[in-house]
Design a protein around this motif. Structure first.
Motif, mmCIF file in Angstrom:
data_model
loop_
_atom_site.group_PDB
_atom_site.id
_atom_site.type_symbol
_atom_site.label_atom_id
_atom_site.label_comp_id
_atom_site.label_asym_id
_atom_site.label_seq_id
_atom_site.Cartn_x
_atom_site.Cartn_y
_atom_site.Cartn_z
ATOM 1 N N ALA A 152 0.820 -1.519 0.160
ATOM 2 C CA ALA A 152 0.555 0.045 0.437
ATOM 3 C C ALA A 152 0.695 1.324 -0.186
ATOM 4 N N GLU A 153 2.015 0.918 0.280
ATOM 5 C CA GLU A 153 2.945 2.785 0.206
ATOM 6 C C GLU A 153 2.504 2.630 -0.938
ATOM 7 N N GLU A 154 2.500 4.600 -1.355
ATOM 8 C CA GLU A 154 2.856 5.294 -2.093
ATOM 9 C C GLU A 154 4.111 5.620 -3.384
ATOM 10 N N TRP A 155 4.890 4.754 -3.798
ATOM 11 C CA TRP A 155 6.280 4.274 -3.976
ATOM 12 C C TRP A 155 5.604 3.347 -4.340
ATOM 13 N N LEU A 156 5.438 1.861 -4.248
ATOM 14 C CA LEU A 156 5.231 1.124 -4.310
ATOM 15 C C LEU A 156 4.061 0.209 -5.635
ATOM 16 N N GLN A 157 2.734 1.272 -4.787
ATOM 17 C CA GLN A 157 1.789 0.806 -6.217
ATOM 18 C C GLN A 157 1.978 1.254 -6.752
ATOM 19 N N PRO A 158 2.381 2.027 -7.797
ATOM 20 C CA PRO A 158 2.468 2.264 -9.413
ATOM 21 C C PRO A 158 3.857 1.463 -9.765
ATOM 22 N N LEU A 159 4.317 0.387 -9.395
ATOM 23 C CA LEU A 159 5.051 -0.619 -9.916
ATOM 24 C C LEU A 159 4.538 -1.390 -9.544
ATOM 25 N N HIS A 160 3.850 -1.943 -8.735
ATOM 26 C CA HIS A 160 2.642 -3.468 -9.036
ATOM 27 C C HIS A 160 1.531 -3.047 -10.331
#
Length: 185
Positions: A41-49
């Motif tokens: 759920a971390e903001e920086w990780l969401q776009p990577l998924h």
């Protein structure tokens, strides 16, 4: 405001950074393992998924030069044997699975070289592996999409543009060689 795991990783690596040593490599690897446990759920990780970029630079340190990249690969994607020249690298898998083989270069009497595989292992979520200057390895995504981080001590593309050799091997008659061309036996 509490820092996210990416910010924490960056600050922790800055604190231990120095010339390559067992301590610097080991502590950087441990910090990368902590980053691999970041909540989805971390903001920086969401776009990577969501976006699954082939390659995305997450951080470049302006003082120390280290770089953190994220890569997404699909099942079956293969990167032939290579080294990272003068640089050292840490791979860490966040999701999926990759197979990595390591190699040694064996010199032939005619001064050509060929590779001999040392070992093959799977890198699974939460796991990391350090590759020092000159270490030769390949990668294959075995369970995709794989999202992995590649932490490098320097900008490898810049290094190569300045003539610092990064060796990429080719298969010739079933043997991995460092030559750009294949000689027929």
């Amino acid at each position: 405001m509490k820092p996210n795991t990416l910010q924490t990783f960056i600050e922790e690596v800055k604190l231990v950074w120095g010339p390559l040593s067992t301590e610097v490599a080991d502590q950087s690897r441990r910090h990368l393992e902590s980053l691999l446990r970041a909540p989805a759920a971390e903001e920086w990780l969401q776009p990577l998924h969501r976006e699954q970029p082939a390659s995305k630079e997450l951080y470049r340190d302006p003082s120390h030069g280290f770089i953190l990249l994220a890569h997404t690969e699909q099942t079956g994607q293969y990167r032939p044997p290579h080294d990272h020249g003068r640089g050292w690298v840490i791979y860490g898998v966040q999701q999926g699975e990759m197979e990595i083989a390591t190699y040694a270069r064996v010199e032939e009497p005619d001064r050509s070289g060929r590779l001999v595989r040392r070992e093959t292992y799977l890198l699974r979520p939460g796991e990391t592996r350090v590759y020092l200057p000159g270490d030769i390895h390949d990668t294959r995504c075995t369970k995709g999409p794989v999202l992995y981080y590649r932490f490098t001590d320097r900008d490898l593309k810049w290094e190569e543009s300045k003539g610092h050799k990064i060796t990429r091997y080719v298969q010739c008659n079933g043997v991995w060689t460092g030559g750009a061309s294949c000689r027929l036996s």
